[in-house]
Design an enzyme around this catalytic site. Structure first.
Site, short mmCIF file in Angstrom:
data_model
loop_
_atom_site.label_atom_id
_atom_site.label_comp_id
_atom_site.label_asym_id
_atom_site.label_seq_id
_atom_site.Cartn_x
_atom_site.Cartn_y
_atom_site.Cartn_z
N THR A 13 0.76 -1.22 -0.13
CA THR A 13 -0.07 -0.10 0.06
C THR A 13 0.82 1.35 0.09
OG1 THR A 13 -0.13 -0.38 2.42
CG2 THR A 13 -1.97 -1.06 1.09
N GLY A 14 2.07 1.00 0.19
CA GLY A 14 3.10 2.28 0.21
C GLY A 14 3.46 3.00 -1.01
N VAL A 16 6.29 2.98 -2.58
CA VAL A 16 7.13 2.06 -3.36
C VAL A 16 5.97 0.76 -3.85
CG1 VAL A 16 9.07 0.42 -3.61
CG2 VAL A 16 9.32 2.58 -2.51
N ARG A 119 21.38 -4.21 3.25
CA ARG A 119 22.25 -3.83 2.11
C ARG A 119 23.70 -3.95 1.96
NH1 ARG A 119 19.23 1.85 1.14
NH2 ARG A 119 17.37 1.21 0.22
N CYS A 158 17.69 4.79 -3.62
CA CYS A 158 17.30 5.45 -4.59
C CYS A 158 18.38 6.58 -5.10
CB CYS A 158 15.91 6.01 -4.52
SG CYS A 158 15.81 6.83 -3.04
N SER A 188 8.42 12.06 -2.38
CA SER A 188 8.09 10.60 -2.52
C SER A 188 8.94 9.54 -1.88
CB SER A 188 7.65 10.02 -3.78
OG SER A 188 8.54 10.05 -4.73
N GLY A 189 10.25 10.07 -1.93
CA GLY A 189 11.54 9.27 -1.34
C GLY A 189 11.34 8.99 0.16
N HIS A 251 14.83 12.39 -8.00
CA HIS A 251 16.09 12.66 -7.26
C HIS A 251 16.92 13.40 -8.25
CE1 HIS A 251 14.23 10.89 -3.94
NE2 HIS A 251 15.29 9.93 -3.82
N1 NAP Z 1 10.07 6.06 -1.44
C1 NAP Z 1 11.26 5.83 -2.16
O1 NAP Z 1 11.58 6.61 -3.11
C2 NAP Z 1 12.22 4.59 -1.88
C3 NAP Z 1 13.16 4.28 -2.66
C4 NAP Z 1 14.20 3.45 -2.32
C5 NAP Z 1 13.89 2.51 -1.13
N2 NAP Z 1 12.81 2.88 -0.64
C6 NAP Z 1 12.57 2.01 0.61
O2 NAP Z 1 11.51 1.13 0.59
C7 NAP Z 1 10.89 0.77 1.55
C8 NAP Z 1 9.36 1.30 1.56
O3 NAP Z 1 9.21 2.65 1.44
P1 NAP Z 1 8.02 3.66 0.96
O4 NAP Z 1 8.39 4.89 0.71
O5 NAP Z 1 7.22 2.65 0.16
O6 NAP Z 1 7.31 3.24 2.32
P2 NAP Z 1 5.75 3.71 2.73
O7 NAP Z 1 5.07 4.39 1.93
O8 NAP Z 1 5.66 4.35 4.18
O9 NAP Z 1 5.19 2.37 2.83
C9 NAP Z 1 5.24 1.39 3.76
C10 NAP Z 1 4.35 -0.02 3.50
O10 NAP Z 1 4.76 -0.90 4.62
C11 NAP Z 1 3.73 -1.63 5.05
N3 NAP Z 1 3.85 -1.62 6.36
C12 NAP Z 1 4.12 -0.84 7.48
N4 NAP Z 1 4.09 -1.70 8.51
C13 NAP Z 1 4.34 -2.84 8.48
C14 NAP Z 1 4.40 -4.07 9.17
N5 NAP Z 1 4.58 -4.11 10.23
N6 NAP Z 1 4.00 -5.32 8.59
C15 NAP Z 1 3.87 -5.00 7.00
N7 NAP Z 1 3.83 -4.26 6.36
C16 NAP Z 1 3.93 -2.90 6.80
C17 NAP Z 1 2.42 -0.42 4.82
O11 NAP Z 1 1.43 -0.95 4.91
P3 NAP Z 1 0.14 -0.21 5.79
O12 NAP Z 1 -0.58 0.92 4.66
O13 NAP Z 1 -0.92 -1.45 6.03
O14 NAP Z 1 0.45 0.59 7.07
C18 NAP Z 1 2.87 0.26 3.51
O15 NAP Z 1 2.29 -0.57 2.79
C19 NAP Z 1 11.50 1.50 2.76
O16 NAP Z 1 12.42 0.56 3.32
C20 NAP Z 1 12.43 2.59 1.99
O17 NAP Z 1 13.39 2.97 2.65
C21 NAP Z 1 11.91 3.89 -0.64
#
Ligand code: NAP
Length: 360
Positions: A13-14, A16, A119, A158, A188-189, A251
């Site tokens: 749902t997040g 990524v 990583r 990223c 969005s990062g 970025h």
């Molecule tokens: N955003 C970027 O550009 C980017 C780039 C590279 C890497 N990342 C990495 O990718 C990962 C995700 O980032 P994001 O930006 O997508 O984060 P986000 O928008 O906060 O999404 C987090 C996701 O994880 C789920 N979640 C939270 N707690 C959980 C739990 N205890 N058990 C199972 N699922 C859980 C959430 O579900 P609910 O909706 O149910 O809470 C949601 O689907 C992070 O580790 C981040 O560092 C992000």
């Protein structure tokens, strides 16, 4: 036609997770069978659990799927439906990934992780598909070390992903000595809902030192040499200054490089434009071709105009000019949730399928 491979998304749902869903919805090799998130979302229709923030519409068949709890199959204390897919793309927050990803790998799942905890772990490959596909062989060491049938393969941070995307052609052609980078990273990062709007609008926020450490350390592992089951890091040095700015996606990085062998501007441009690697040669479904796009206009790349270059999978370079401190400086831009996260993971998985490391 070969049968498609069932895959799931952890953290579906997040920010990524949503990218994964849009990229996997019409993927020629993978079929999305499992959507996993926190207990907040579990049991709901995906369309009801998610706040869909992408421009592309939420695929109706995905909207009707039920979200499951992300947990290891049968792990005590984490009740949830069993996960059918062996291949799991992880977009879990770091703290959850740290516990769940090894448990899922131990249960036989192939984890393609976007989270940071593993990583830099010695037996975990940190792969940008064009640069170090041979590091994927490290999963054999990982499985032997840990007695796992599954494995964890990580994506880079990223910002680091696009930085190495531009550095690798230069390293191959001239050798790298020093790198200075100042970043302007998209909102969005930080995921969704991420940084509060009142912190971000009319503001530039310095990033945490943790982000700068990742941008300085991860390139050395990615561009390092795998020998005898260990990675010898590359020897060039990186100095990073990281900032969050008020753009949604993309970025931007201002880079200066000192090279080991002197290069002319034409040789610099030639090194970027001639860069073609395994994903391009194999024509993997998600591979951008070219992987690096050089823009000639003095006012490009620009975040809003150029972040979707190569369907968000390319690194865009421009403004290549001499540097008063080092040899050359340039600007680069890359999409953070596509190539910098979901798309990069999917490309790694595509290569492992092509190489027979994931059975079809
Ligand atoms: N955003 C970027 O550009 C980017 C780039 C590279 C890497 N990342 C990495 O990718 C990962 C995700 O980032 P994001 O930006 O997508 O984060 P986000 O928008 O906060 O999404 C987090 C996701 O994880 C789920 N979640 C939270 N707690 C959980 C739990 N205890 N058990 C199972 N699922 C859980 C959430 O579900 P609910 O909706 O149910 O809470 C949601 O689907 C992070 O580790 C981040 O560092 C992000």
């Amino acid at each position: 036609m070969l049968p498609s491979i069932p895959v799931g998304v952890l953290g579906a749902t997040g920010a990524v997770g949503q990218r994964f869903i849009s990229l996997l919805a019409h993927h020629p090799w993978f079929e999305l069978t499992d959507l996993l998130a926190s207990e907040r979302s579990a049991g709901k229709r995906y369309g009801d659990a998610v706040n869909w923030i992408l421009e592309s519409p939420l695929p109706p068949d995905v909207a009707n799927m039920r979200v499951k709890v992300a947990c290891a199959n049968g792990k005590p204390g984490k009740p949830g439906s069993p996960i059918g897919a062996r291949v799991l793309f992880s977009a879990l927050p770091s703290e959850d990934a740290e516990e769940m990803e090894p448990a899922l790998a131990a249960a036989g799942h192939y984890i393609f992780s976007n989270a940071s905890p593993y990583r830099m772990t010695a037996d975990v490959p940190l792969v940008v598909t064009e640069i170090n596909p041979e590091h994927l062989n490290l999963v054999k060491t990982q499985q032997a070390n840990r007695g796992w049938e599954g494995f964890i393969v990580c994506n880079a941070n990223c910002t680091a992903t696009h930085l190495v995307g531009a550095l690798h052609p230069l390293d191959l052609a001239f050798g790298l000595d020093k790198v200075f980078v100042a970043t302007m990273q998209a909102a969005s990062g930080a995921g969704y809902p991420g940084v509060p709007s009142l912190d971000l609008i009319d503001n530039i926020m310095p990033h945490s030192y943790g982000e700068e450490d990742k941008v300085q350390e991860e390139p050395l592992k990615i561009m390092g040499t795998l020998a005898g089951g260990t990675i010898e890091p590359a020897s060039f040095k990186v100095s990073a200054h990281c900032h969050r700015v008020g753009v949604v996606d993309g970025h931007y990085e201002a880079v200066s490089v000192a090279l080991r062998r002197q290069a002319t501007i034409d040789e610099m441009i030639g090194a970027f434009r001639s860069y073609r690697r395994l994903p391009q040669e194999l024509q993997l479904p998600s591979a951008p071709d070219p992987a690096v796009i050089v823009m000639d206009q003095l006012n490009r790349p620009q975040t809003r105009l150029d972040r979707m270059a190569g369907n968000g999978m390319a690194t865009v370079v421009g403004r290549i000019r001499p540097c008063n401190l080092f040899d050359w400086r340039f600007s680069l831009l890359g999409h953070n949730t596509i190539r910098g996260a979901a798309g990069g993971s999917i490309l790694n998985a595509e290569l492992m399928v092509h190489q027979g490391m994931i059975a079809r």
